[in-house]
Design a protein around this motif. Structure first.
Motif, PDB file in Angstrom:
ATOM      1  N   ASP A 517       0.814  -1.219   0.000  1.00  0.00           N
ATOM      2  CA  ASP A 517       0.000   0.000   0.000  1.00  0.00           C
ATOM      3  C   ASP A 517       0.847   1.267   0.000  1.00  0.00           C
ATOM      4  O   ASP A 517       0.446   2.279  -0.605  1.00  0.00           O
ATOM      5  N   ASP A 521       4.794   1.114  -6.842  1.00  0.00           N
ATOM      6  CA  ASP A 521       4.571   2.008  -7.966  1.00  0.00           C
ATOM      7  C   ASP A 521       3.201   1.669  -8.565  1.00  0.00           C
ATOM      8  O   ASP A 521       2.918   0.510  -8.887  1.00  0.00           O
ATOM      9  N   ALA A 522       2.362   2.667  -8.712  1.00  0.00           N
ATOM     10  CA  ALA A 522       1.013   2.429  -9.230  1.00  0.00           C
ATOM     11  C   ALA A 522       1.019   1.840 -10.628  1.00  0.00           C
ATOM     12  O   ALA A 522       0.049   1.205 -11.056  1.00  0.00           O
ATOM     13  N   ASP A 523       2.129   2.011 -11.350  1.00  0.00           N
ATOM     14  CA  ASP A 523       2.238   1.470 -12.703  1.00  0.00           C
ATOM     15  C   ASP A 523       2.760   0.043 -12.715  1.00  0.00           C
ATOM     16  O   ASP A 523       3.078  -0.492 -13.779  1.00  0.00           O
ATOM     17  N   HIS A 532       4.743   6.570   0.223  1.00  0.00           N
ATOM     18  CA  HIS A 532       4.002   7.634  -0.454  1.00  0.00           C
ATOM     19  C   HIS A 532       3.823   8.862   0.432  1.00  0.00           C
ATOM     20  O   HIS A 532       3.727   9.982  -0.071  1.00  0.00           O
TER      21      HIS A 532
END
Length: 693
Positions: A517, A521-523, A532
């Protein structure tokens, strides 16, 4: 090095810090700030550049630069007039260290500590280096001249400074989180890595490459896996030869146990004398695996002596582990560890000293700067023959002599110790101790690992349950980084596989979900080094390449793959696999930068099996079944054990996927499974051992 307790000079702002390294500078005449908004706000307000100095407490040249420059009243006055000065402990703030080390390497083509970087008030680097002497000498610019010229440069050529800062900052951003090519995860990558490691191997002295020579434990472990996977004798021989040469060399402490940081020469004789927790934590599994593969007792001895050092000198009263020991004592590097021939005669007597000196390379002229670094240039058998002694008798006598000298050495002024507790390094040592406990049948190691894990989980988390990076003097501080989470998860996974206490697995799952969470990396491109919610620096890095420690992404991949298999969590397995896939191009092109990722790749390629041990109600010894497995080199596995007297409904959640339905029968048994598909249970330890190949 400034005495942190010296009160003859007014302390600066570092006096309220916990880092031993920062406290060493608390009475410098330099107006030091710790890293933080206050320093940058002042720089902005006064329109001054920032001088950023990064080091760590066991760094020899950091101490030298302090004595020569930061204790110099005139230089300090110039620093205070022209700059806002920030001092950082790289072990507390590896995120800051990583970013500005990249900048220094871009500007100078090399790096190291102390790291010296000049920044704009918004943190962008425009000039940097490492150690500078106070005055110019031997082709090196003097620090006094450097700061004078840069202050002038800032005032008179500001546009050029800002252009340089912008250019360097853009380059740092590209380096910090690079777009990496990907390739297939196949055993060909392991074959190529083996070939490159064998090509780089030093066939005369062991290790890889020339001086200075570092241990590279992950690379050794890769070779051991390749030796097994590809039935390659050369890989096994080079790995074991390297381990032998390190344990025989001066890089190893033959009296107190444990390894120094690295060797300044190619033959492992002259170390840089600092001792790091992480080096010893990473070397222990390499020696354990060599012991499992070969059965040679010398590897067991090295592990036992190293862990005795950790227990004696590096364990806190709370049960966790300290960070480092200095190279210096009484202002001299190595003074604590070296000997004269006369000192040894005075302690041991002539005859005992003659035998000890012959074995440990002690001579009147010495082997380093007129003193002697203990090392073993000959095998026990060769030395016994030359001394006309039986090997067993020589072993016993040398043990007695070592104890006498260790006691005498303990009366010397010891090197300074950095007694802060770091989660990542503790995670590595927890894993090492857990593995040692099961391989060597030594339950005290499991208890030590448990104590450390419980302290971290109980005392190094914030109010929301997130890990904190560092603990010192009752204060846990700083957001934990990627390697903190990854290494602790890995340590807890190893600890579960030794103790089978379900709380370790439950804690590992909780941390893995936080890792996903807060760092992913969101990608889908692996993990960032900082969470984050972390403060915004000039770049956000991804830790992908091994250095002295394994990369955070590679450890995360390793830990998630194992944890996912243990708990039947395909989501965690997939996250680990995706992370490894992001590293595939790196390990294909530069395998020596990705030893830990190659270890994870070996696990992925398998065959990787789940071994589920179930105690018997009446017959059979489940411990005997486990012993058959843990004494063998079977790296690609996970291990579980059914709690006694527990129904399926009572099983902790992480244990249910593999243990449900495997209730105890009359006889102790082991189920050998692969991706959840299990063979018929085995109840005979000899039959089980034969099945391991």
């Amino acid at each position: 090095m400034t005495d942190p307790h010296d009160t003859t000079r007014k302390p600066n702002r570092l006096a309220s810090e916990t880092s031993p390294y920062l406290l060493q500078h608390a009475h410098n005449p330099v107006d030091w700030y710790p890293w933080g908004d206050e320093a940058f706000a002042r720089a902005e307000e006064e329109d001054k550049p920032v001088f950023l100095s990064i080091g760590y407490s066991a760094c020899h040249w950091c101490h030298v630069m302090e004595r020569e420059s930061f204790e110099n009243e005139e230089i300090a006055e110039l620093m205070n007039r022209s700059f806002v000065n920030i001092k950082v402990d790289r072990e507390e703030r590896p995120d800051v260290d990583q970013i500005y080390m990249s900048a220094v390497q871009l500007m100078t083509k090399h790096g190291g500590w102390p790291m010296s970087v000049f920044l704009t008030p918004d943190g962008r680097p425009f000039f940097g280096g490492t150690y500078w002497p106070p005055e110019s000498r031997m082709g090196m610019p003097g620090f006094r001249d450097v700061i004078s010229r840069l202050a002038q440069f800032w005032n008179e050529q500001r546009d050029e400074v800002l252009r340089s800062a912008e250019s360097v900052t853009e380059a740092v951003g590209r380096i910090a989180a690079p777009d990496m090519a990907q390739t297939s995860l196949t055993d060909q990558t392991l074959r190529n890595a083996m070939k490159e490691l064998l090509t780089a191997a030093d066939r005369r002295h062991g290790g890889f490459g020339g001086a200075p020579k570092f241990p590279h434990p992950m690379d050794v472990r890769v070779l051991l896996r390749c030796a097994r996977r590809f039935e390659n004798d050369e890989a096994r021989e080079i790995a074991c030869f390297t381990l032998d040469k390190m344990a025989d060399g001066g890089i190893y402490d033959h009296l107190g146990g444990g390894f120094h940081r690295y060797s300044t020469d190619a033959r492992w004789l002259v170390p840089h004398f600092e001792k790091m927790l992480y080096d010893n934590a990473l070397l222990v599994p390499a020696y354990l695996e060599a012991f499992q593969l070969t059965g040679e007792g010398r590897y067991r001895t090295t592990v036992v002596e190293t862990l005795a050092y950790i227990e004696r000198e590096m364990t806190s009263s709370e049960g966790a582990f300290f960070s480092t020991q200095d190279a210096d004592s009484e202002g001299e590097e190595g003074k604590y560890f070296v000997w004269s021939a006369q000192e040894i005669r005075d302690i041991l007597g002539d005859e005992e000293a003659r035998i000890f000196s012959a074995f440990y390379d002690v001579t009147p002229q010495g082997n380093w700067e007129g003193t002697n670094i203990l090392n073993r240039p000959r095998s026990l058998e060769e030395a016994a023959r030359s001394l006309d002694l039986e090997p067993a008798g020589l072993t016993a006598q040398l043990e007695t002599s070592r104890q006498k000298l260790l006691e005498a050495r303990s009366q010397r002024v010891a090197p300074g110790r950095d007694d802060k507790i770091l989660v990542a390094w503790n995670g590595m040592m927890i894993a090492a101790l857990a593995q040692a406990a099961r391989v060597l049948d030594q339950p005290q190691y499991a208890q030590a690992a448990t104590d450390a894990a419980e302290f971290i989980l109980g005392s190094m988390r914030d109010d929301e349950g997130r890990l904190l990076h560092s603990y010192k003097d009752g204060r846990a501080r700083f957001n934990a980084y990627l390697d903190d989470y990854a290494c602790l998860i890995d340590g807890l996974v190893e600890l579960y596989q030794t103790t089978f206490a379900p709380q370790h697995l439950e804690a590992a799952v909780t941390l893995a979900e936080q890792l996903r969470d807060d760092f992913a990396d969101a990608d889908g491109q692996g993990f960032f080094y900082t969470p984050h919610h972390h403060e915004q620096l000039i770049a956000r890095s991804k830790d992908t390449q091994d250095s002295a420690t394994p990369s955070g992404n590679a450890v995360a991949a390793t830990a998630l793959l194992k944890l996912g298999r243990l708990c039947g969590r395909t989501d965690l397995q997939e996250l680990g696999y995706q992370t490894l896939q992001q590293l595939s191009g790196l390990i294909a092109e530069h395998p020596r930068a990705g030893g830990q990722a190659l270890i994870a790749l070996d696990f992925v390629l398998g065959p990787t099996r789940e071994y589920v041990f179930v105690p018997g109600k009446t017959f059979g010894d489940v411990d005997a079944l486990q012993s058959a497995l843990q004494h063998r080199f079977v790296p690609n596995k996970v291990v579980m054990r059914r709690p006694a007297d527990t129904s399926d409904d009572e099983l902790p959640e992480p244990l249910k996927p593999l243990l449900t339905g495997r209730e105890p029968g009359d006889t102790a048994a082991v189920y050998v499974c692969e991706q959840g598909a299990c063979q018929l249970p085995i109840t005979d330890p000899e039959a089980f051992e034969k099945s391991l190949g």
